[in-house]
Design a protein around this motif. Structure first.
Motif, PDB file in Angstrom:
ATOM      1  N   ARG A  44      28.377  76.040  73.438  1.00  0.00           N
ATOM      2  CA  ARG A  44      27.798  75.378  74.610  1.00  0.00           C
ATOM      3  C   ARG A  44      26.510  74.643  74.240  1.00  0.00           C
ATOM      4  O   ARG A  44      26.234  73.530  74.715  1.00  0.00           O
ATOM      5  CB  ARG A  44      27.527  76.409  75.706  1.00  0.00           C
ATOM      6  CG  ARG A  44      28.792  76.941  76.344  1.00  0.00           C
ATOM      7  CD  ARG A  44      28.584  78.279  77.027  1.00  0.00           C
ATOM      8  NE  ARG A  44      29.862  78.893  77.376  1.00  0.00           N
ATOM      9  CZ  ARG A  44      30.383  78.861  78.608  1.00  0.00           C
ATOM     10  NH1 ARG A  44      29.725  78.270  79.581  1.00  0.00           N
ATOM     11  NH2 ARG A  44      31.551  79.418  78.846  1.00  0.00           N
ATOM     12  N   THR A  45      25.728  75.268  73.335  1.00  0.00           N
ATOM     13  CA  THR A  45      24.485  74.635  72.889  1.00  0.00           C
ATOM     14  C   THR A  45      24.793  73.361  72.111  1.00  0.00           C
ATOM     15  O   THR A  45      24.194  72.304  72.358  1.00  0.00           O
ATOM     16  CB  THR A  45      23.690  75.610  71.999  1.00  0.00           C
ATOM     17  OG1 THR A  45      23.435  76.807  72.728  1.00  0.00           O
ATOM     18  CG2 THR A  45      22.378  74.989  71.561  1.00  0.00           C
ATOM     19  N   LEU A  46      25.750  73.441  71.211  1.00  0.00           N
ATOM     20  CA  LEU A  46      26.102  72.272  70.405  1.00  0.00           C
ATOM     21  C   LEU A  46      26.587  71.128  71.295  1.00  0.00           C
ATOM     22  O   LEU A  46      26.255  69.963  71.063  1.00  0.00           O
ATOM     23  CB  LEU A  46      27.180  72.636  69.383  1.00  0.00           C
ATOM     24  CG  LEU A  46      27.579  71.519  68.417  1.00  0.00           C
ATOM     25  CD1 LEU A  46      26.404  71.067  67.557  1.00  0.00           C
ATOM     26  CD2 LEU A  46      28.740  71.961  67.519  1.00  0.00           C
ATOM     27  N   LYS A  47      27.321  71.477  72.345  1.00  0.00           N
ATOM     28  CA  LYS A  47      27.817  70.434  73.246  1.00  0.00           C
ATOM     29  C   LYS A  47      26.653  69.642  73.843  1.00  0.00           C
ATOM     30  O   LYS A  47      26.615  68.415  73.787  1.00  0.00           O
ATOM     31  CB  LYS A  47      28.658  71.056  74.368  1.00  0.00           C
ATOM     32  CG  LYS A  47      29.355  70.026  75.244  1.00  0.00           C
ATOM     33  CD  LYS A  47      28.965  70.178  76.713  1.00  0.00           C
ATOM     34  CE  LYS A  47      29.707  69.201  77.600  1.00  0.00           C
ATOM     35  NZ  LYS A  47      28.980  67.914  77.749  1.00  0.00           N
ATOM     36  N   LEU A  48      25.652  70.369  74.368  1.00  0.00           N
ATOM     37  CA  LEU A  48      24.502  69.685  74.965  1.00  0.00           C
ATOM     38  C   LEU A  48      23.762  68.859  73.914  1.00  0.00           C
ATOM     39  O   LEU A  48      23.347  67.723  74.159  1.00  0.00           O
ATOM     40  CB  LEU A  48      23.544  70.708  75.591  1.00  0.00           C
ATOM     41  CG  LEU A  48      24.047  71.474  76.812  1.00  0.00           C
ATOM     42  CD1 LEU A  48      22.936  72.361  77.364  1.00  0.00           C
ATOM     43  CD2 LEU A  48      24.547  70.520  77.892  1.00  0.00           C
ATOM     44  N   TYR A  49      23.633  69.436  72.715  1.00  0.00           N
ATOM     45  CA  TYR A  49      22.886  68.748  71.659  1.00  0.00           C
ATOM     46  C   TYR A  49      23.594  67.460  71.238  1.00  0.00           C
ATOM     47  O   TYR A  49      22.962  66.408  71.101  1.00  0.00           O
ATOM     48  CB  TYR A  49      22.712  69.684  70.460  1.00  0.00           C
ATOM     49  CG  TYR A  49      21.934  69.075  69.319  1.00  0.00           C
ATOM     50  CD1 TYR A  49      20.579  68.775  69.452  1.00  0.00           C
ATOM     51  CD2 TYR A  49      22.557  68.787  68.108  1.00  0.00           C
ATOM     52  CE1 TYR A  49      19.864  68.212  68.406  1.00  0.00           C
ATOM     53  CE2 TYR A  49      21.849  68.229  67.059  1.00  0.00           C
ATOM     54  CZ  TYR A  49      20.513  67.949  67.219  1.00  0.00           C
ATOM     55  OH  TYR A  49      19.807  67.378  66.170  1.00  0.00           O
ATOM     56  N   LEU A  50      24.914  67.519  71.101  1.00  0.00           N
ATOM     57  CA  LEU A  50      25.661  66.325  70.698  1.00  0.00           C
ATOM     58  C   LEU A  50      25.624  65.265  71.800  1.00  0.00           C
ATOM     59  O   LEU A  50      25.526  64.067  71.515  1.00  0.00           O
ATOM     60  CB  LEU A  50      27.116  66.682  70.368  1.00  0.00           C
ATOM     61  CG  LEU A  50      27.343  67.550  69.130  1.00  0.00           C
ATOM     62  CD1 LEU A  50      28.832  67.842  68.957  1.00  0.00           C
ATOM     63  CD2 LEU A  50      26.788  66.889  67.871  1.00  0.00           C
ATOM     64  N   ASP A  51      25.656  65.718  73.070  1.00  0.00           N
ATOM     65  CA  ASP A  51      25.596  64.764  74.178  1.00  0.00           C
ATOM     66  C   ASP A  51      24.260  64.020  74.191  1.00  0.00           C
ATOM     67  O   ASP A  51      24.187  62.861  74.580  1.00  0.00           O
ATOM     68  CB  ASP A  51      25.799  65.486  75.526  1.00  0.00           C
ATOM     69  CG  ASP A  51      27.249  65.872  75.747  1.00  0.00           C
ATOM     70  OD1 ASP A  51      28.112  65.312  75.037  1.00  0.00           O
ATOM     71  OD2 ASP A  51      27.527  66.732  76.600  1.00  0.00           O
TER      72      ASP A  51
END
Lengths: 488, 488
Positions: free
Chosen positions: A360-367
């Protein structure tokens, strides 16, 4: 357990596998579970054959298999001895050694050109922390529940855009989230490799992959690397002869050579995969670290095999360990349709699912746009290190030649003088400098003149200090114990 | 790939494994990689034998192996068909289904008695968040570097105290940190199971373990569970006959039966392990959830096998998924000395290392007193759920009997009436209630009268609503399609 573990070996003729494989397996177990200790001598082939009442050929074949996995070493005229730890154990040291600070005081004074582990000071810790806290505020307990084994759907959707930018057009249902690149290799091996199957690797290659394939009881065949990819004639010959299930390839900035496949060879590879009905596991571990833009006249690396894959022959493996942070333990696979179900089962059997919090953290970071800023930042830093190390290697042409990868995190060099890279590594170690000798990257770990110098975990000033020490060692090579006759 | 994938099968007589294993392996691949689709019919034994020019026995043995893994189903008089997904795929649904909220709107209206996944609202999210931020402030980038494959040393040291309190006296060098319990099972299988080896399991057992062992090409033998542990005569007989490498056992609150081994059987188990030279993998997944203190007259569960292990026969597997949070993906093994090296290599080949951030956070959390408070809190909550569900089951004795585990997160029940638990599960599903039918927990998934009701992920009010629906279904069982003849 019996006093002499060898005595525990039994070879019932009704066993489901051939005698030599059975013997190999039992010896392997005794070595791996420590009952046969490092350095201990195995019975002579005659004695072993006599005690087990089998043909000497059975014992010879079993010992050969063990030697191929570096579990034993034959010393001509002296016999066969259990190796001092598997080359894999050393190799993992080499690949993932942490350029440690508080954690590894012992490391503080070494110049580590061996590890491919990136410098912690380059990690976007503050940003990841920020997004991690957002996730915990928003998702609360769900972030710590089991996730779908295939991976958190919003993350899989987010990954489509960067993939598209790299010419890979796929859909979220063909993406499998994994706990890092190593697990990706392991999962594909579980799905495609059964006992006795053949798998092809580049020579030299990443030792972590060799360990997985050998662990599956597979037959590992290697194809020599050339500056523009593997030797195609050798590849085609082995394809016909061994009918491999798949070919493990690092097509851009190959580890350890740094070589990048030419577009021609990439095309040929895809044609061969279709013609001979095998898959290609394309390990894209640092495709992004391409310095050609900084180098002006150079042309950038050719697109990934996956982006050219029209027949669903390529399994694309992406890790964030080198280009973001190894500690996230996250990556993903882009799968051909027929492999989806098998991979999902294998992932579940391996560890059920990858941490939901990290996904979930990576998703926000990539966005966020920050991901690209981070890439640009580390590319600039690594390029500086690359230039310093390249200039050092150029200055040493009397003693060595090397391949200039124009990207990645390491150089592959070859000693011209009469010493093996193991000797160089040992002399360097004494002086507090770590390098990776070529022996780590082959399935048989024989001394050879090659070695890898990595700049992943060592900054510019320390590269200068470390290379100054290497310079002295090279200049004094003639004083080394002269027992080495070059293989190549 | 060829039109009919079956045609791709070849059985060279010079292959390194017997014909039937070779055929089995090739068919298994075709099924797992989707080339042979669910529901498709395999050629008759005669036809297959004829086309491949092998003995029919070869084909029969291969089909039998496939059926044992639920990859195919034989329909008497009709032939052999590829199963609709492996029972493992359903089983993982059953075991790790997330009682989801935002994530799984489809789940919002179901009453989930199938999943063993604990309720997210019970997770100590705020506390973990606090320690996670402390780690990131203190360790910064190091928290995201590769960790030692054996695990973060300070965490391994911290684990010694709780182990000691449970009578397990070991040292940090015998502890291996893993990414959850499933990985622990997988890693031990890698080290101890080679192709063709035998492993013993309880019958019924955890399907995630079956999947791993079958995935290693091992011969899986099961021993019937009784109220006080497995049947010892059956165990001893199979030990002599099959010489297993190890026995996978859940000695407290076994999954799915909830049964706990008596001290006597635990002692016998240890003696047998020494006598017959095998290891015991003791899966302690929720030992802590013992309600006997609340139940007054009951005696608490007997100590773990590991705490009684004087000969280093027991591999102790501890997961934090059920008693803390599954999403942490962390657990540990306590290893016999001889397995340390092999396990370290297997861990590295699996995923290099477990997240450093999670390891460092868990260390701080365990050091704080909060861990015990959390345990007490969830025990109180789960005990309330346990009582409600137990009272419901008691009220249904006309239709079923059940075992009262006095601990854990589920009940194991048996239908007295003429219907299989699959039928009950289907009727329940239609009404929005999920239960786990017994077929999920056996290596052959035949319909049977057993089922598991879990209260891990469903709170008290919803247990009352869900059981009311089950009550109606049971009362109307006589109206069900009557096609079931009890097996037991």
């Amino acid at each position: 357990m019996s006093k002499n573990p060898i005595e525990s070996i039994q070879l019932p003729s009704n066993a489901p596998i051939p005698l030599y494989l059975n013997l190999y397996g039992q010896l392997k177990d005794l070595i791996e579970n420590g009952q046969l200790e490092s350095g201990s001598k195995l019975p002579s082939i005659r004695t072993m054959a006599k005690n087990l009442q089998v043909n000497t050929v059975t014992v010879i074949k079993a010992y050969d298999l063990l030697e191929r996995e570096n579990l034993v070493k034959k010393h001509v005229g002296q016999g066969t001895y259990v190796s001092p730890g598997t080359s894999f154990e050393e190799a993992l040291e080499v690949e993932q050694d942490v350029p440690g600070l508080e954690d590894r005081p012992d490391q503080a004074k070494t110049y580590n050109f061996a590890s491919l582990s990136p410098s912690p000071e380059l990690f976007p810790v503050a940003e990841i922390k920020e997004y991690m806290n957002r996730v915990l505020e928003k998702d609360r307990g769900l972030a710590f529940s089991y996730q779908e084994s295939q991976g958190y759907l919003p993350l899989r959707k987010t990954l489509l855009k960067p993939l598209q930018e790299n010419g890979i057009h796929t859909s979220e249902d063909k993406i499998q989230i994994i706990s890092g690149g190593q697990q990706g290799i392991d999962i594909i091996a579980r799905v495609l490799l059964e006992f006795g199957h053949c798998v092809l690797v580049e020579e030299p290659t990443y030792p972590g992959a060799l360990a997985v394939f050998q662990g599956r009881g597979a037959q590992v065949m290697s194809i020599s690397m050339e500056k523009d990819g593997v030797n195609m004639d050798e590849l085609e010959e082995k394809l016909k002869k061994f009918k491999p299930r798949f070919f493990y390839a690092m097509t851009n900035f190959q580890n350890p050579t740094g070589c990048t496949y030419s577009s021609e060879k990439k095309k040929q590879l895809l044609e061969l995969a279709q013609k001979h009905n095998f898959y290609i596991l394309e390990d894209s571990y640092l495709e992004e670290l391409d310095y050609s833009p900084f180098l002006g006249n150079k042309t950038p690396v050719s697109p990934s095999l996956k982006s050219m894959d029209r027949q669903e022959r390529v399994i694309y493996l992406k890790s964030f360990s080198k280009i973001l942070m190894p500690g996230l333990r996250i990556g993903f696979l882009v799968l051909p349709e027929p492999l989806k179900a098998g991979v999902l089962n294998a992932k579940h059997a391996a560890d059920i699912s990858t941490s939901g919090l990290i996904q979930r953290t990576l998703k926000l970071y990539l966005d966020s746009g920050r991901w690209k800023n981070h890439l640009n930042k580390i590319k600039k830093e690594y390029f500086q290190r690359y230039e310093i190390l390249r200039d050092f290697l150029k200055s040493q042409e009397e003693y060595l030649d090397f391949y200039d990868p124009c990207g990645g995190l390491s150089f592959w060099a070859r000693l011209k003088v009469n010493m093996s890279s193991d000797q160089l590594a040992e002399q360097a170690r004494i002086r507090g400098v770590k390098i990776a000798s070529g022996a780590h990257f082959t399935s048989y770990s024989k001394p050879n003149p090659f070695f890898r110098l990595s700049f992943a975990g060592i900054n510019c000033p320390r590269i200068r200090e470390g290379t100054a020490i290497l310079k002295e060692i090279l200049e004094n090579y003639s004083s080394f114990p002269d027992e080495y006759t070059p293989l190549i």
